[in-house]
Motif scaffolding. Structure first.
Motif, PDB file in Angstrom:
ATOM      1  N   GLU A   1      33.559  51.734  31.700  1.00  0.00           N
ATOM      2  CA  GLU A   1      32.995  52.481  30.581  1.00  0.00           C
ATOM      3  C   GLU A   1      33.239  51.656  29.321  1.00  0.00           C
TER       4      GLU A   1
ATOM      5  N   ASP B   1      27.186  50.582  27.449  1.00  0.00           N
ATOM      6  CA  ASP B   1      26.217  50.544  26.360  1.00  0.00           C
ATOM      7  C   ASP B   1      26.367  49.202  25.639  1.00  0.00           C
TER       8      ASP B   1
ATOM      9  N   LEU C   1      29.442  53.407  32.911  1.00  0.00           N
ATOM     10  CA  LEU C   1      28.628  53.788  31.758  1.00  0.00           C
ATOM     11  C   LEU C   1      28.819  52.696  30.718  1.00  0.00           C
TER      12      LEU C   1
ATOM     13  N   PHE D   1      21.473  50.550  28.148  1.00  0.00           N
ATOM     14  CA  PHE D   1      22.490  51.461  28.667  1.00  0.00           C
ATOM     15  C   PHE D   1      22.419  51.431  30.192  1.00  0.00           C
TER      16      PHE D   1
ATOM     17  N   ALA E   1      24.019  52.796  33.849  1.00  0.00           N
ATOM     18  CA  ALA E   1      24.780  53.838  34.540  1.00  0.00           C
ATOM     19  C   ALA E   1      24.621  53.646  36.037  1.00  0.00           C
TER      20      ALA E   1
ATOM     21  N   LYS F   1      21.498  57.030  26.685  1.00  0.00           N
ATOM     22  CA  LYS F   1      22.451  57.505  27.697  1.00  0.00           C
ATOM     23  C   LYS F   1      21.870  58.679  28.457  1.00  0.00           C
TER      24      LYS F   1
END
Length: 318
Positions: free
Chosen positions: A104, A165, A163, A155, A157, A2
């Motif tokens: 997210e 993962d 975001l 990950f 972004a 991240k």
């Protein structure tokens, strides 16, 4: 993972980009095989890297690096920007993005047994048992067995605020028996050709496939193929098993709908695509009773195309 992605995103934010996203990826891979009672191949690798994609002045730019120092990340970000700005000179029209929400999420594919917690010695021992069962059949000239495992964490972004993962485990295993006689080679594979059956699972797949139990049958079938009758000619009802049907869908539908082939930006020995834009919503692909579904959601099954979000941060969908 991240922190690396956010660092790269910060490196391009506020530098004239209308959109940017970053993928930091960590992969662990193991591949082992046996051949005629001996170890054929053993490899294990780990890799990590990062890719930066930006849009500036309506043009795309992309750069990747395995140098995960601050300097390496900033260098990749600057290169992606330079490529985008250079692309403006050749662009025919500005890229316009479809609207998308931010997400997210943390997602790990189902995995009951992490294959990397099972020793290589134990995995090789299983393959050698399969090998022994195959060669127990008189007439088998070559026995091959293999396993392949991968754990891929990504990950994602983006400047939208996403975001994501994701960790995906894939496992594959299989074997083949070859029989040479009178100048001909016959081959039978289980449970699939091309290295076996692969699914979005952990080591539990190896047990589910019942490899050792099926080895004697496959070995016998390889040998008796030498004396099998020739396939008759004529028109018959045809039953395709799952492996052949999957390959047929891949070749006859999967490749033709690839957009770079449809638009003519990719052409190779297989050509481009008959699915030109003028055929959109007009061409019927086969019998009216044929239904083909493109579904990347886990609810559809543990296929290798299953995921929670794609590489652009869009949720899997039907």
């Amino acid at each position: 993972m991240k922190d690396l992605a956010l660092q790269a995103l910060d490196a391009v934010a506020g530098r004239g980009v209308s959109y940017a996203d970053v993928r930091s990826i960590e992969v662990r891979d193991r591949e082992i095989s046996t051949k005629n009672g001996k170890v054929g191949h053993v490899s294990s690798s780990e890799s990590v890297g990062l890719g930066v994609r930006v849009m500036a002045a309506g043009a795309w730019g992309f750069a990747a690096t395995d140098d995960l120092t601050r300097q390496g990340i900033e260098s990749a970000a600057s290169l992606a920007l330079d490529i985008a700005r250079s692309g403006v000179a050749a662009q025919k029209h500005r890229v316009t993005l479809a609207p998308e929400d931010k997400y997210e999420a943390v997602w790990v594919s189902p995995c009951r047994v992490d294959p990397f917690t099972i020793s290589i010695d134990r995995q090789l021992a299983t393959l050698l048992v399969i090998d022994r069962e195959l060669r127990r059949q008189r007439g088998v000239s070559l026995a091959e067995a293999s396993m392949h495992f991968e754990r891929r964490r990504q990950f994602f972004a983006s400047t939208l605020g996403s975001l994501i993962d994701q960790t995906r485990y894939t496992a594959g295993a299989g074997f083949s028996a070859l029989s040479y006689k009178d100048g001909e080679i016959q081959k039978r594979s289980y449970p699939n050709s091309f290295g076996g059956q692969y699914q979005l699972k952990g080591y539990e797949l190896v047990d589910e496939l019942r490899l050792v139990e099926n080895a004697p049958r496959i070995a016998e079938e390889a040998v008796v193929l030498h004396s099998a009758d020739q396939c008759p000619e004529g028109e018959f009802d045809l039953i395709l098993d799952s492996s052949q049907l999957g390959l047929q869908i891949h070749e006859s539908i999967g490749h033709p709908i690839e957009l770079d082939r449809v638009l003519g930006s990719e052409a190779n020995y297989a050509g481009m695509s008959f699915l030109t834009l003028d055929q959109l919503r007009r061409l019927r692909y086969g019998s009216r009773i044929v239904n083909v579904v493109c579904d990347a959601r886990l609810e559809h099954g543990p296929g290798l195309g299953t995921f929670a979000f794609d590489d652009e941060g869009v949720p899997a969908q039907l």
